[in-house]
Design a protein around this motif. Structure first.
Motif, PDB file in Angstrom:
ATOM      1  N   ARG A 131       0.688  -1.128   0.015  1.00 28.65           N
ATOM      2  CA  ARG A 131       0.100  -0.080   0.078  1.00 28.65           C
ATOM      3  C   ARG A 131       0.832   1.317   0.001  1.00 28.65           C
ATOM      4  O   ARG A 131       0.360   2.239  -0.629  1.00 28.65           O
ATOM      5  N   ARG A 132       2.173   1.241   0.681  1.00 31.30           N
ATOM      6  CA  ARG A 132       2.939   2.198   0.595  1.00 31.30           C
ATOM      7  C   ARG A 132       3.484   2.561  -0.776  1.00 31.30           C
ATOM      8  O   ARG A 132       3.440   3.566  -1.281  1.00 31.30           O
ATOM      9  N   GLU A 133       3.978   1.506  -1.509  1.00 30.98           N
ATOM     10  CA  GLU A 133       4.482   1.451  -2.800  1.00 30.98           C
ATOM     11  C   GLU A 133       3.494   2.136  -3.771  1.00 30.98           C
ATOM     12  O   GLU A 133       3.860   2.734  -4.586  1.00 30.98           O
ATOM     13  N   GLY A 175       1.135   4.017  -2.892  1.00 32.53           N
ATOM     14  CA  GLY A 175       0.530   5.417  -2.700  1.00 32.53           C
ATOM     15  C   GLY A 175      -0.977   5.473  -2.221  1.00 32.53           C
ATOM     16  O   GLY A 175      -1.565   6.431  -2.447  1.00 32.53           O
ATOM     17  N   ILE A 176      -1.350   4.427  -1.629  1.00 31.04           N
ATOM     18  CA  ILE A 176      -2.750   4.399  -1.294  1.00 31.04           C
ATOM     19  C   ILE A 176      -3.234   5.072  -0.060  1.00 31.04           C
ATOM     20  O   ILE A 176      -2.228   4.623   1.137  1.00 31.04           O
ATOM     21  N   PRO A 177      -3.852   5.902   0.185  1.00 28.64           N
ATOM     22  CA  PRO A 177      -4.375   6.817   1.416  1.00 28.64           C
ATOM     23  C   PRO A 177      -4.519   5.718   2.289  1.00 28.64           C
ATOM     24  O   PRO A 177      -5.380   4.706   2.292  1.00 28.64           O
ATOM     25  N   PRO A 178      -4.079   6.036   3.780  1.00 29.46           N
ATOM     26  CA  PRO A 178      -4.585   4.948   4.872  1.00 29.46           C
ATOM     27  C   PRO A 178      -5.717   4.829   5.100  1.00 29.46           C
ATOM     28  O   PRO A 178      -6.449   3.675   5.656  1.00 29.46           O
ATOM     29  N   ASP A 179      -6.747   5.718   4.984  1.00 30.69           N
ATOM     30  CA  ASP A 179      -8.130   5.569   5.032  1.00 30.69           C
ATOM     31  C   ASP A 179      -9.115   5.250   3.935  1.00 30.69           C
ATOM     32  O   ASP A 179     -10.123   5.130   3.832  1.00 30.69           O
ATOM     33  N   SER A 180      -8.413   4.483   2.887  1.00 34.97           N
ATOM     34  CA  SER A 180      -9.038   4.208   1.757  1.00 34.97           C
ATOM     35  C   SER A 180      -9.813   2.702   1.762  1.00 34.97           C
ATOM     36  O   SER A 180      -8.768   1.982   2.455  1.00 34.97           O
ATOM     37  N   LEU A 181     -10.503   2.448   1.062  1.00 37.64           N
ATOM     38  CA  LEU A 181     -11.038   0.945   0.870  1.00 37.64           C
ATOM     39  C   LEU A 181     -10.636   0.509  -0.411  1.00 37.64           C
ATOM     40  O   LEU A 181     -10.765   1.252  -1.328  1.00 37.64           O
ATOM     41  N   VAL A 182      -9.769  -0.642  -0.283  1.00 39.76           N
ATOM     42  CA  VAL A 182      -9.238  -1.297  -1.596  1.00 39.76           C
ATOM     43  C   VAL A 182     -10.178  -2.316  -1.804  1.00 39.76           C
ATOM     44  O   VAL A 182     -10.251  -3.404  -0.974  1.00 39.76           O
ATOM     45  N   ILE A 183     -10.832  -2.491  -2.953  1.00 40.24           N
ATOM     46  CA  ILE A 183     -11.352  -3.795  -3.505  1.00 40.24           C
ATOM     47  C   ILE A 183     -10.637  -4.265  -4.594  1.00 40.24           C
ATOM     48  O   ILE A 183     -10.395  -3.653  -5.628  1.00 40.24           O
ATOM     49  N   GLY A 184     -10.307  -5.600  -4.622  1.00 37.47           N
ATOM     50  CA  GLY A 184      -9.528  -6.075  -5.537  1.00 37.47           C
ATOM     51  C   GLY A 184      -9.911  -7.306  -6.106  1.00 37.47           C
ATOM     52  O   GLY A 184     -11.026  -7.970  -5.645  1.00 37.47           O
ATOM     53  N   LEU A 199      -1.755  -4.424 -11.666  1.00 38.55           N
ATOM     54  CA  LEU A 199      -0.364  -4.926 -11.050  1.00 38.55           C
ATOM     55  C   LEU A 199       0.023  -5.834 -11.904  1.00 38.55           C
ATOM     56  O   LEU A 199       1.393  -6.390 -11.799  1.00 38.55           O
ATOM     57  N   GLY A 200      -0.727  -6.402 -12.759  1.00 38.71           N
ATOM     58  CA  GLY A 200      -0.271  -7.449 -13.724  1.00 38.71           C
ATOM     59  C   GLY A 200      -0.120  -8.669 -12.817  1.00 38.71           C
ATOM     60  O   GLY A 200      -0.653  -9.074 -11.965  1.00 38.71           O
ATOM     61  N   GLN A 201       0.795  -9.688 -13.555  1.00 34.07           N
ATOM     62  CA  GLN A 201       1.066 -10.908 -12.734  1.00 34.07           C
ATOM     63  C   GLN A 201       2.040 -10.995 -11.852  1.00 34.07           C
ATOM     64  O   GLN A 201       3.222 -10.309 -12.284  1.00 34.07           O
ATOM     65  N   ARG A 202       1.912 -11.440 -10.661  1.00 34.15           N
ATOM     66  CA  ARG A 202       2.637 -11.292  -9.429  1.00 34.15           C
ATOM     67  C   ARG A 202       2.984 -12.495  -8.824  1.00 34.15           C
ATOM     68  O   ARG A 202       2.452 -13.469  -8.949  1.00 34.15           O
ATOM     69  N   GLY A 203       4.265 -12.395  -8.288  1.00 35.91           N
ATOM     70  CA  GLY A 203       4.511 -13.794  -7.423  1.00 35.91           C
ATOM     71  C   GLY A 203       4.266 -13.680  -5.770  1.00 35.91           C
ATOM     72  O   GLY A 203       4.174 -14.562  -5.340  1.00 35.91           O
ATOM     73  N   ASP A 204       4.048 -12.510  -5.586  1.00 35.15           N
ATOM     74  CA  ASP A 204       3.422 -12.176  -4.187  1.00 35.15           C
ATOM     75  C   ASP A 204       2.008 -11.939  -3.891  1.00 35.15           C
ATOM     76  O   ASP A 204       1.400 -11.096  -3.443  1.00 35.15           O
ATOM     77  N   VAL A 205       1.413 -13.288  -4.256  1.00 40.77           N
ATOM     78  CA  VAL A 205      -0.107 -13.080  -4.670  1.00 40.77           C
ATOM     79  C   VAL A 205      -0.779 -12.877  -3.035  1.00 40.77           C
ATOM     80  O   VAL A 205      -1.533 -12.037  -2.801  1.00 40.77           O
ATOM     81  N   ALA A 206      -0.084 -13.529  -1.999  1.00 44.98           N
ATOM     82  CA  ALA A 206      -0.699 -13.448  -0.752  1.00 44.98           C
ATOM     83  C   ALA A 206      -0.328 -11.856  -0.132  1.00 44.98           C
ATOM     84  O   ALA A 206      -1.276 -11.467   0.490  1.00 44.98           O
ATOM     85  N   ASP A 207       0.656 -11.172  -0.676  1.00 41.96           N
ATOM     86  CA  ASP A 207       0.921  -9.761  -0.317  1.00 41.96           C
ATOM     87  C   ASP A 207      -0.439  -8.757  -0.915  1.00 41.96           C
ATOM     88  O   ASP A 207      -0.819  -8.021  -0.210  1.00 41.96           O
TER      89      ASP A 207
END
Length: 382
Positions: free
Chosen positions: A192-194, A196-205, A265-273
């Motif tokens: 979330r830091r990388e 730039g997601i504001p701390p009070d935001s709700l992320v639906i993924g 984010l495309g295809q990732r190896g850190d899916v759990a993160d």
């Protein structure tokens, strides 16, 4: 020492997908078990997962099929590979592998042939040639496989109605390891830091490759509608071809007038993160069997929204909301409803989702069922 059961898996390819990921988990579960020895034959390439299997000492063969017109040549190569390393059990995954593997296995006199069915829509699109393959599988199901393993109850019913031999069919659901695939606070904060997601935001993924069956078009439409009614919403998309380089997706996102709210984010190896960085997971597919991505999100403890496809409703239980497939207003309303819940309510819903995995859909349970099938197969005369 007892001789291990040699199992050869025939699969269309080894890129990241539901069937491929579960095959990897199944083989990894036997890493230190001398009772089982696996090898994998990909009809196409070694893909993303082939190298990972080889690193663990699993023999992987790629036959190089480019299209269905290569089927005769691929069939000949497959038959040679099976003759060279004749397995005790031949396990095939999905239509093309079922048909070619079944034909090659029977030609060589192999009786212990398992087929795999991974979706709940027998005629869900494809070319005329592909539909012919599916129909051929239905006819051949009475002769080629010993057993047909369906990933979902809905998959069994749909294929039985389409002509598959019901007497040979059974269901083994996907399984998940809730201890290995779990929430990471460190991963959440980092990502979330990388991004730039504001701390009070709700992320639906969401998680899954870009395709018509996954219906990212409806997801973006619903996200746009939800953003107009609730502030602070961000949308994270993880999977192959989910990048700004995808012109169709990028164009649709640009039309929302808030492209900065979509994190591709495309295809990732850190899916759990990636899942840990989300607050709500959304499965927006038009077709599924037993959706791996939904089970993984539940394992991480995410409250979920899912379309009513395959066995998604059965899997989710009380861990979220279910909406009709392709219903953009219903999907948008589910997003809004999630945004209106407080942190404690979201956490409780996610905890119910994780508990459902731990109680009913563990990897150990699925592996036990496959092992029972292998042991029963070995009781058959070769």
């Amino acid at each position: 020492m007892k001789t291990p059961i040699h199992i050869t898996h025939v699969i269309v390819g080894l890129d990241v997908g539901g069937a491929e990921r579960f095959l990897l988990r199944l083989i990894e579960a036997h890493r230190d078990d001398p009772q089982y020895a696996h090898r994998v034959i990909s009809l196409t390439s070694k893909g993303t997962l082939g190298a990972r299997l080889e690193e663990q000492g699993i023999p992987v063969t790629a036959l190089g099929m480019k299209s269905l017109w290569d089927a005769p040549r691929t069939y000949a190569r497959l038959k040679r590979a099976l003759r060279t390393n004749r397995p005790d059990v031949l396990q095939c995954w999905m239509y093309y592998a079922d048909l070619l593997g079944g034909l090659a296995g029977r030609r060589l006199g192999i009786r212990r042939i398992l087929w795999g069915i991974r979706n709940s829509h027998f005629e869900s699109g494809g070319t005329r040639l592909k539909r012919a393959v599916r129909r051929s599988c239905a006819i051949a199901s009475r002769h080629l496989p010993w057993r047909i393993v369906c990933v979902a109850d809905s998959a069994l019913e749909v294929h039985a109605r389409a002509g598959y031999d019901r007497t040979r069919m059974e269901v083994i659901h996907n399984g998940y390891d809730p201890d290995a695939f779990t929430y990471s606070d460190t991963g959440r904060r980092r990502l979330r830091r990388e991004l730039g997601i504001p701390p009070d935001s709700l992320v639906i993924g969401s998680l899954g490759r870009y395709s018509a069956a996954k219906d990212h078009h409806s997801f973006v439409q619903a996200a746009n509608a939800a953003m107009r009614q609730r502030r602070g919403l961000y949308f994270m998309l993880v999977g192959r071809d989910l990048t700004r380089d995808n012109p169709a997706l990028a164009s649709q996102i640009a039309a929302t007038m808030h492209p900065e709210r979509f994190l591709l984010l495309g295809q990732r190896g850190d899916v759990a993160d990636c899942l840990s960085a989300m607050d709500v997971f959304c499965l927006h597919s038009r077709t599924e069997g037993f959706p791996n991505a939904l089970g993984e999100a539940m394992s991480v403890g995410l409250p979920c929204i899912t379309t009513d496809v395959g066995d998604a409703r059965l899997l989710l239980g009380q861990g979220g909301r279910v909406v009709p497939a392709g219903d953009v207003p219903a999907l948008a309303q589910a997003m809004i409803d999630m945004a209106d819940l407080d942190a404690a309510q979201l956490h409780a819903m996610g905890a119910r989702a994780r508990r459902r995995i731990a109680d009913h859909y563990t990897l150990d349970h699925a592996v036990d069922q496959y092992e029972s099938l292998y042991q029963t197969a070995m009781a058959l005369p070769y």
